[in-house]
Design a protein around this motif. Structure first.
Motif, short mmCIF file in Angstrom:
data_model
loop_
_atom_site.label_atom_id
_atom_site.label_comp_id
_atom_site.label_asym_id
_atom_site.label_seq_id
_atom_site.Cartn_x
_atom_site.Cartn_y
_atom_site.Cartn_z
N ASP A 19 0.83 -1.21 0.00
CA ASP A 19 0.00 0.00 0.00
C ASP A 19 0.86 1.26 0.00
O ASP A 19 0.52 2.25 -0.66
N GLU A 158 -8.55 2.27 -0.56
CA GLU A 158 -7.97 1.02 -0.03
C GLU A 158 -8.03 0.94 1.49
O GLU A 158 -8.27 -0.13 2.04
N THR A 159 -7.81 2.03 2.18
CA THR A 159 -7.88 2.04 3.64
C THR A 159 -9.29 1.66 4.09
O THR A 159 -9.47 0.84 5.00
N ARG A 161 -11.50 0.01 2.32
CA ARG A 161 -11.78 -1.38 1.94
C ARG A 161 -11.22 -2.34 2.99
O ARG A 161 -11.85 -3.36 3.31
N GLN A 162 -10.04 -2.04 3.51
CA GLN A 162 -9.47 -2.87 4.57
C GLN A 162 -10.33 -2.81 5.83
O GLN A 162 -10.56 -3.82 6.49
N ARG A 165 -13.42 -4.95 5.19
CA ARG A 165 -13.12 -6.38 5.31
C ARG A 165 -13.00 -6.80 6.77
O ARG A 165 -13.52 -7.84 7.17
#
Length: 184
Positions: A19, A158-159, A161-162, A165
């Motif tokens: 990342d 992306e942060t 999305r993590q 999850r």
């Protein structure tokens, strides 16, 4: 290794962190402060000099190195423009962060390491807080990825999305634990 923290979000620059590598590869606008012989190929002019005042987009890692040597000035990326920041202040849930920059928060944190941007830290923190509540709701609701929820989830950086999850996996784990406890 540098570190910027804004209310719970920590951006770490690590040589082996994918990342961080992808964040540093994001393009940022730069302005050359002096003429650099033979560097025109960056702007598509093979064999030419890079003229003073030329504006180009460079990967953040390269722009940072050239900025440290006072060859260029890093300009504000469009994803952190006043227009975008105002939209985030108005309603952070409606902004498609992924379309702006796949690693939006990482880029914001890296830019804060390089230059003090007024209001940026507060805007990023408030945006993450507001969106995290929606992300948690979507992650805990099995039907959350339908309709408007799906549009929101597509716009996560992306942060986020993590975060989704992790919240989804933990909710799933709790549901499984409750099912096992009911069988006992």
């Amino acid at each position: 290794m540098g570190e910027v923290q804004f209310e719970g979000l920590v951006a770490m620059s690590s040589y082996y962190d994918i990342d961080s590598i992808l964040t540093d590869a994001q393009k940022v606008p730069c302005t050359f402060e002096l003429t650099v012989p033979g560097l025109g190929y960056i702007d598509g002019n093979l064999g030419q000099d890079m003229k003073q005042g030329t504006k180009v987009e460079l990967p953040l890692w390269l722009g940072e190195m050239l900025a440290v040597s006072n060859n260029i000035t890093l300009d504000n990326p469009s994803c952190l423009s006043p227009r975008v920041l105002n939209a985030l202040k108005a309603d952070p849930k409606t902004v498609d962060l992924r379309a702006l920059a796949p690693h939006f928060y990482g880029l914001g944190a890296r830019m804060l390491e390089l230059y003090p941007y007024p209001d940026l830290i507060d805007t990023l923190s408030d945006t993450l807080k507001t969106r995290a509540a929606v992300i948690a709701d979507q992650a805990h609701n099995p039907r959350g990825a339908i309709g408007e929820g799906a549009d929101f989830l597509r716009g996560l950086d992306e942060t986020e999305r993590q975060l989704f999850r992790a919240a989804h996996d933990s909710a799933k784990g709790v549901r499984m634990w409750i099912a096992v406890q009911k069988k006992k």
